[in-house]
Design a protein around this motif. Structure first.
Motif, PDB file in Angstrom:
ATOM      1  N   ARG A  48      -2.511   9.151  -6.241  1.00 23.51           N
ATOM      2  CA  ARG A  48      -3.552   8.301  -5.670  1.00 23.51           C
ATOM      3  C   ARG A  48      -2.949   7.204  -4.799  1.00 23.51           C
ATOM      4  N   ARG A  49      -3.708   6.861  -3.754  1.00 20.73           N
ATOM      5  CA  ARG A  49      -3.283   5.778  -2.871  1.00 20.73           C
ATOM      6  C   ARG A  49      -3.786   4.463  -3.442  1.00 20.73           C
ATOM      7  N   ILE A  50      -2.961   3.413  -3.304  1.00 16.50           N
ATOM      8  CA  ILE A  50      -3.277   2.154  -3.960  1.00 16.50           C
ATOM      9  C   ILE A  50      -2.863   0.977  -3.092  1.00 16.50           C
ATOM     10  N   VAL A  86      -7.170   5.908 -14.425  1.00 20.33           N
ATOM     11  CA  VAL A  86      -7.536   5.460 -13.077  1.00 20.33           C
ATOM     12  C   VAL A  86      -6.331   5.536 -12.140  1.00 20.33           C
ATOM     13  N   PHE A  87      -5.222   5.000 -12.610  1.00 24.36           N
ATOM     14  CA  PHE A  87      -4.031   4.915 -11.763  1.00 24.36           C
ATOM     15  C   PHE A  87      -3.114   6.103 -12.064  1.00 24.36           C
ATOM     16  N   LEU A 144      -7.801   1.098  -5.592  1.00 22.74           N
ATOM     17  CA  LEU A 144      -7.628   2.425  -5.014  1.00 22.74           C
ATOM     18  C   LEU A 144      -8.147   2.401  -3.582  1.00 22.74           C
ATOM     19  N   CYS A 162       0.863  -1.175   0.000  1.00 22.18           N
ATOM     20  CA  CYS A 162       0.000   0.000   0.000  1.00 22.18           C
ATOM     21  C   CYS A 162       0.898   1.221   0.000  1.00 22.18           C
ATOM     22  N   THR A 196       1.695   5.267  -2.446  1.00 22.45           N
ATOM     23  CA  THR A 196       1.217   6.363  -3.283  1.00 22.45           C
ATOM     24  C   THR A 196       1.804   6.255  -4.683  1.00 22.45           C
ATOM     25  N   SER A 256      -6.977   7.935   1.258  1.00 20.90           N
ATOM     26  CA  SER A 256      -5.723   8.636   1.508  1.00 20.90           C
ATOM     27  C   SER A 256      -5.237   8.447   2.943  1.00 20.90           C
TER      28      SER A 256
END
Length: 214
Positions: free
Chosen positions: A66-68, A61-62, A95, A9, A11, A98
């Protein structure tokens, strides 16, 4: 060989790009920032390259920032003084909020050689036995020069059989819980060992066949 089954997990550092495999299969690739923290309080930001099935539609999308969360198989390479972490996603990355904390955890399978230093057991403040040791995976850089990726291992509650096979300069198979930490500003690949044994060589390749203890 180094192969981890890892959950990450972090950014997204740069918007996903579409690439093609040697077989012509499209996939997306993007770097993810992860903060490695050490027990000494030091921190180091690491970029882990994530690849996953996808095409042009995935690039919207990515995107950067963005946090993933992604789960898959991680390999490690070394070129010069830098380590490169590559994570192949087993499914579409997700996703996340945050507020989700950075995570890099999972299991690691290591096939490599222990260092030259003596491997001896120690005891913690409560009298519990453990064995710290190091090992390296040997590869080659783009010019064919040897490169070494070092790991730090901790084996808790070792059995007599495990202590008997753990020797310096020995090819070993090691499995355990993996973490990527920082120590004095340098990255550290750490494994809490669940199984260890002498590497079983293929007789057809080099005439060796060493059996270990798990």
């Amino acid at each position: 060989m180094i192969k981890g089954e890892i959950t990450l997990c972090g950014t997204i550092a740069r918007t996903a790009e579409v690439k093609k495999s040697s077989e012509g299969h499209e996939f997306i690739s993007f770097p993810v920032k992860y903060k490695a923290v050490g027990r000494d309080g030091s921190e180091q930001e690491v970029e882990i390259t994530v690849s996953a099935d996808g095409g042009k539609q995935s690039t919207s999308v990515f995107t950067t920032g963005r946090r993933i969360s992604v789960k898959g198989t991680m390999t490690i390479r070394k070129l010069g003084d830098k380590l490169y972490y590559n994570l192949r996603s087993e499914s579409e990355p997700a996703l996340v909020s945050s507020t989700e904390e950075d995570v890099l955890e999972g299991t690691m399978h290591f096939e490599g050689k222990t260092g030259k230093k003596d491997i001896t057991s120690r005891k913690d403040k409560k009298g519990r036995e453990f064995i710290p040791f190091q090992g390296f995976d040997k590869g080659k850089d783009g010019s064919g020069n040897p490169e070494f990726i070092w790991f730090n291992f901790l084996l808790f509650h070792p059995t007599d059989e495990q202590k008997a096979v753990l020797k310096p300069s020995t090819w070993m198979d090691v499995d355990g819980e993996y973490s990527l930490t920082s120590y004095k500003g340098r990255l550290s690949n750490d494994v809490v060992v669940s199984a260890v044994g002498v590497h079983a060589w293929d007789d057809s390749k080099d005439g060796k066949n060493n059996n270990g203890a798990n």
